[in-house]
Motif scaffolding. Structure first.
Motif, PDB file in Angstrom:
ATOM      1  N   UNK A 146       0.812  -1.397   0.450  1.00  0.00           N
ATOM      2  CA  UNK A 146      -0.249   0.226  -0.438  1.00  0.00           C
ATOM      3  C   UNK A 146       0.554   0.649   0.397  1.00  0.00           C
ATOM      4  N   UNK A 147       1.974   1.255   0.651  1.00  0.00           N
ATOM      5  CA  UNK A 147       2.765   2.206   0.642  1.00  0.00           C
ATOM      6  C   UNK A 147       3.222   2.364  -0.556  1.00  0.00           C
ATOM      7  N   UNK A 148       3.926   1.845  -0.739  1.00  0.00           N
ATOM      8  CA  UNK A 148       3.810   1.824  -2.446  1.00  0.00           C
ATOM      9  C   UNK A 148       3.301   2.388  -3.336  1.00  0.00           C
ATOM     10  N   UNK A 149       2.052   2.285  -3.548  1.00  0.00           N
ATOM     11  CA  UNK A 149       0.459   1.827  -4.643  1.00  0.00           C
ATOM     12  C   UNK A 149       0.930   3.627  -4.064  1.00  0.00           C
ATOM     13  N   UNK A 150       0.336   3.889  -2.899  1.00  0.00           N
ATOM     14  CA  UNK A 150      -0.189   5.312  -2.916  1.00  0.00           C
ATOM     15  C   UNK A 150       1.641   6.447  -2.421  1.00  0.00           C
ATOM     16  N   UNK A 151       2.307   5.722  -2.686  1.00  0.00           N
ATOM     17  CA  UNK A 151       3.622   6.963  -3.545  1.00  0.00           C
ATOM     18  C   UNK A 151       3.548   7.319  -4.843  1.00  0.00           C
ATOM     19  N   UNK A 152       2.712   6.518  -5.683  1.00  0.00           N
ATOM     20  CA  UNK A 152       3.186   6.093  -7.304  1.00  0.00           C
ATOM     21  C   UNK A 152       1.509   6.964  -7.889  1.00  0.00           C
ATOM     22  N   UNK A 153       0.936   6.817  -6.776  1.00  0.00           N
ATOM     23  CA  UNK A 153      -0.681   7.996  -6.989  1.00  0.00           C
ATOM     24  C   UNK A 153      -0.658   9.234  -6.336  1.00  0.00           C
ATOM     25  N   UNK A 154      -0.381   9.638  -5.064  1.00  0.00           N
ATOM     26  CA  UNK A 154      -0.781  10.577  -4.747  1.00  0.00           C
ATOM     27  C   UNK A 154       1.428  11.478  -4.349  1.00  0.00           C
ATOM     28  N   UNK A 155       2.344  11.130  -3.873  1.00  0.00           N
ATOM     29  CA  UNK A 155       3.717  11.874  -3.889  1.00  0.00           C
ATOM     30  C   UNK A 155       3.787  12.150  -5.941  1.00  0.00           C
ATOM     31  N   UNK A 156       4.093  13.750  -5.904  1.00  0.00           N
ATOM     32  CA  UNK A 156       4.504  14.199  -6.662  1.00  0.00           C
ATOM     33  C   UNK A 156       5.536  13.801  -7.712  1.00  0.00           C
ATOM     34  N   UNK A 157       7.109  13.548  -6.862  1.00  0.00           N
ATOM     35  CA  UNK A 157       7.874  12.715  -7.029  1.00  0.00           C
ATOM     36  C   UNK A 157       7.425  10.862  -7.933  1.00  0.00           C
TER      37      UNK A 157
END
Length: 272
Positions: free
Chosen positions: A201-212
């Protein structure tokens, strides 16, 4: 109002990023590429092993063949004992057949054994297909390929043919109340908040919500879009070449030349 990275990304691409699931090539590629921990987590669940330690992980690995067809492998990993793992994500039954598995094994093996080494030095290999749906339609969570001889031991069990290559198909429809069922649930949802496993979930959230992270996912989405367009164009040229061959008795060589289609794939299509 100050612009953000999201303002510079094609809205259609952003929508695609939002809808991505781990069963989609684009998200799988960015989540597992180079992430030894995430890959180890994945393989441990798939093989039901807690002792496995991965030391190397890559996605979209190109295996070149100078004399024939090259392949691009979704996930390639290696553990501390040099066992190799090839994990393929497949949304349709097409492309997950036994002969593709055979070819993947051949390509991985020929790149594993160095000149002057023995065949016994080939590493153990695990080829694992994660299918979005039940490949064989029998409701099993995992389908394992068992290779045996036509002779039996004293207990009446067929003797194993141990070539070191382990092949299995994962049923993406499986939703049992166990680690694999939860994993298949997580692979099928675009919403990180609905996932069982924080590791994913952390990785998916990073690629869907974090700018980078969104930038990285958007780039992959665009690259895949270009590849799909190129594949569609090539497929159309092959179909047109087959029409010339069938309806106008044109030679495969001339048909491929006229339609700008790869001759080897035209010949392959003629045999299928």
């Amino acid at each position: 109002m100050q612009k953000t990275v999201f303002d510079n990304i094609n809205p259609a691409v952003l929508e695609r990023v939002k809808s991505l699931r781990l069963i989609d090539d684009e998200l799988m590629t960015v989540v597992f590429n180079g992430d030894v921990s995430a890959t180890e987590f994945l393989i441990r669940i798939l093989l039901n092993r807690n002792d496995l330690i991965v030391k190397k992980s890559m996605t979209q690995v190109q295996k070149q063949n100078l004399f024939g067809r090259s392949v691009k492998l979704d996930v390639v990993a290696e553990d501390i004992f040099k066992n190799e793992y090839n994990i393929e994500i497949q949304q349709t039954k097409k492309g997950a057949g036994a002969r593709r598995v055979r070819y993947h094994q051949a390509m991985l093996d020929c790149h594993s054994l160095q000149k002057g080494t023995k065949f016994e030095d080939l590493p153990n290999l695990y080829i694992i297909f994660i299918l979005e749906h039940d490949f064989y339609g029998k409701g099993e969570p995992i389908y394992i390929v068992n290779k045996t001889l036509n002779i039996k031991d004293e207990d009446g069990t067929n003797l194993p043919f141990n070539d070191g290559c382990n092949i299995m198909y994962i049923n993406g429809d499986y939703r049992g109340d166990d680690s694999l069922g939860k994993l298949m649930h997580d692979f099928s949802t675009p919403n990180a908040d609905e996932m069982y496993y924080d590791e994913l979930a952390k990785k998916v959230r990073f690629h869907k919500q974090d700018e980078k992270g969104v930038q990285m996912a958007s780039q992959i989405v665009e690259e895949y879009g270009d590849e799909r367009a190129a594949d569609a164009k090539e497929e159309k040229s092959i179909e047109d070449a087959l029409v010339l061959i069938k309806d106008f008795s044109v030679s495969p060589e001339l048909a491929a030349e006229k339609m700008r289609a790869p001759l080897d794939k035209v010949l392959e299509a003629m045999q299928s």
